[in-house]
Write a protein that holds these residues in place. Structure first.
Motif, PDB file in Angstrom:
ATOM      1  N   UNK A  64      46.718  44.418  24.463  1.00  0.00           N
ATOM      2  CA  UNK A  64      46.031  43.435  25.294  1.00  0.00           C
ATOM      3  C   UNK A  64      45.218  44.144  26.372  1.00  0.00           C
ATOM      4  N   UNK A  65      43.912  43.924  26.359  1.00  0.00           N
ATOM      5  CA  UNK A  65      43.036  44.493  27.369  1.00  0.00           C
ATOM      6  C   UNK A  65      42.786  43.451  28.456  1.00  0.00           C
ATOM      7  N   UNK A  66      43.057  43.823  29.713  1.00  0.00           N
ATOM      8  CA  UNK A  66      42.752  42.947  30.847  1.00  0.00           C
ATOM      9  C   UNK A  66      41.574  43.541  31.602  1.00  0.00           C
ATOM     10  N   UNK A  67      40.758  42.678  32.226  1.00  0.00           N
ATOM     11  CA  UNK A  67      39.651  43.231  33.004  1.00  0.00           C
ATOM     12  C   UNK A  67      39.250  42.315  34.154  1.00  0.00           C
ATOM     13  N   UNK A  68      38.647  42.967  35.173  1.00  0.00           N
ATOM     14  CA  UNK A  68      38.141  42.305  36.357  1.00  0.00           C
ATOM     15  C   UNK A  68      36.708  42.776  36.600  1.00  0.00           C
ATOM     16  N   UNK A  69      35.964  42.010  37.373  1.00  0.00           N
ATOM     17  CA  UNK A  69      34.635  42.424  37.842  1.00  0.00           C
ATOM     18  C   UNK A  69      34.706  42.552  39.360  1.00  0.00           C
ATOM     19  N   UNK A  70      34.293  43.718  39.868  1.00  0.00           N
ATOM     20  CA  UNK A  70      34.362  44.014  41.298  1.00  0.00           C
ATOM     21  C   UNK A  70      32.944  44.126  41.849  1.00  0.00           C
ATOM     22  N   UNK A  71      32.674  43.415  42.937  1.00  0.00           N
ATOM     23  CA  UNK A  71      31.382  43.460  43.617  1.00  0.00           C
ATOM     24  C   UNK A  71      31.551  44.184  44.956  1.00  0.00           C
ATOM     25  N   UNK A  88      40.369  45.731  45.410  1.00  0.00           N
ATOM     26  CA  UNK A  88      40.109  46.038  44.009  1.00  0.00           C
ATOM     27  C   UNK A  88      41.420  46.227  43.275  1.00  0.00           C
ATOM     28  N   UNK A  89      41.439  46.055  41.946  1.00  0.00           N
ATOM     29  CA  UNK A  89      42.685  46.210  41.181  1.00  0.00           C
ATOM     30  C   UNK A  89      43.273  47.613  41.255  1.00  0.00           C
ATOM     31  N   UNK A  90      42.504  48.601  41.727  1.00  0.00           N
ATOM     32  CA  UNK A  90      43.015  49.964  41.812  1.00  0.00           C
ATOM     33  C   UNK A  90      43.622  50.271  43.176  1.00  0.00           C
TER      34      UNK A  90
END
Length: 296
Positions: A64-71, A88-90
């Motif tokens: 399962x690949x999860x992803x976010x978009x960071x501005x 951010x997720x990191x």
């Protein structure tokens, strides 16, 4: 909108609509194999409001690949979407307030679900073609959810319904096939899980419709109890396209026949239709329960 599935081991292109971002801003795609490896990938502007990045094959192994978009804007805290959450997720203390977008990564030979009643009921059109017929969502004997296409007999004093389509499902497949375009040539048949309370009276048609509104159809026999029916793609034949919702006023044509029907190509398909026809003679309610339609 994430793809319903994507091919494992292959680079995965992801696009997002980002309104209001300028060339001075930074847009990142943060991709993570669930709680495993994580990559921050710069997104590039393709055109107005559309940004894209490619997840490398090293991160798309089965799972399962999860992803976010960071501005990121100069002088402002980073915002993570979905949710517009600061950070951010990191970041070590980032806890997502919204569920990230996610894509199942599957083997190239894995079946491709086109319709699953338990998952797709809010993303399809399902209704009776005439006012006498409708749809419902019951559970099967195994506990699975199914879409029920209902066809009712005429009541006393009512005219006998005309022969033809009585109830139908229409499902858009763009998000189902987008992540597995390279695999479409592997599929040979449709697997349909469905049943009828009157198998002898049931005339069920399954159609795949191209982006040019050309329908390719096969007639499907159904068991009385829950079961599976296999339809080879080679059995599909060009047929008139049922127009749903039913055109109004009622004197308008109910079907569309294109001037030409080219050879069937699965890569051109965008819509699934499942149609129950009005039986010639019906004395009790006809029920057809469709649990799923899968390419394999």
């Amino acid at each position: 909108m994430p793809a319903a599935q994507a091919t494992a081991g292959q680079p995965l292109s992801i696009t997002a609509t980002v309104s209001g971002a300028s060339s001075q801003d930074t847009v990142l795609l943060v991709a993570q194999h669930y709680f495993g490896p994580t990559r921050s990938l710069p997104m590039r502007s393709l055109r107005a409001n559309t940004w894209a990045a490619t997840v490398p094959g090293t991160l798309t192994y089965p799972g399962l690949l999860r992803y976010w978009v960071v501005l990121k804007r100069a002088g402002q805290p980073a915002l993570t979407f979905p949710g517009g959450q600061p950070g951010t997720p990191r970041d070590w203390d980032f806890y997502p307030a919204a569920t990230p977008w996610q894509v199942p990564l599957v083997a190239a030979a894995a079946p491709l679900p086109l319709f699953t009643a338990a998952l797709d009921r809010d993303a399809v059109e399902a209704k009776g073609v005439s006012w006498m017929n409708w749809t419902d969502y019951p559970t099967t004997a195994s506990g699975a959810l199914a879409l029920r296409l209902l066809v009712n007999p005429a009541k006393a004093g009512q005219p006998t319904p005309e022969a033809g389509p009585a109830s139908a499902l229409r499902a858009y497949l763009g998000s189902k096939t987008a992540g597995r375009v390279a695999d479409l040539g592997n599929f040979k048949e449709l697997l349909i899980k469905a049943s009828s309370n009157q198998p002898a009276a049931t005339h069920l048609r399954v159609a795949l419709v191209t982006r040019d509104a050309v329908a390719y159809e096969a007639t499907v026999p159904l068991p009385a109890a829950g079961g599976e029916v296999r339809v080879p793609l080679s059995a599909l034949r060009a047929a008139p396209l049922l127009l749903t919702p039913r055109p109004y006023p009622g004197f308008l044509p109910l079907t569309y026949t294109p001037a030409a029907s080219p050879a069937f190509r699965l890569a051109e398909v965008e819509v699934l239709q499942v149609i129950v026809d009005q039986p010639a003679s019906l004395t009790e309610q006809l029920r057809v329960d469709v649990e799923s339609v899968t390419l394999q």
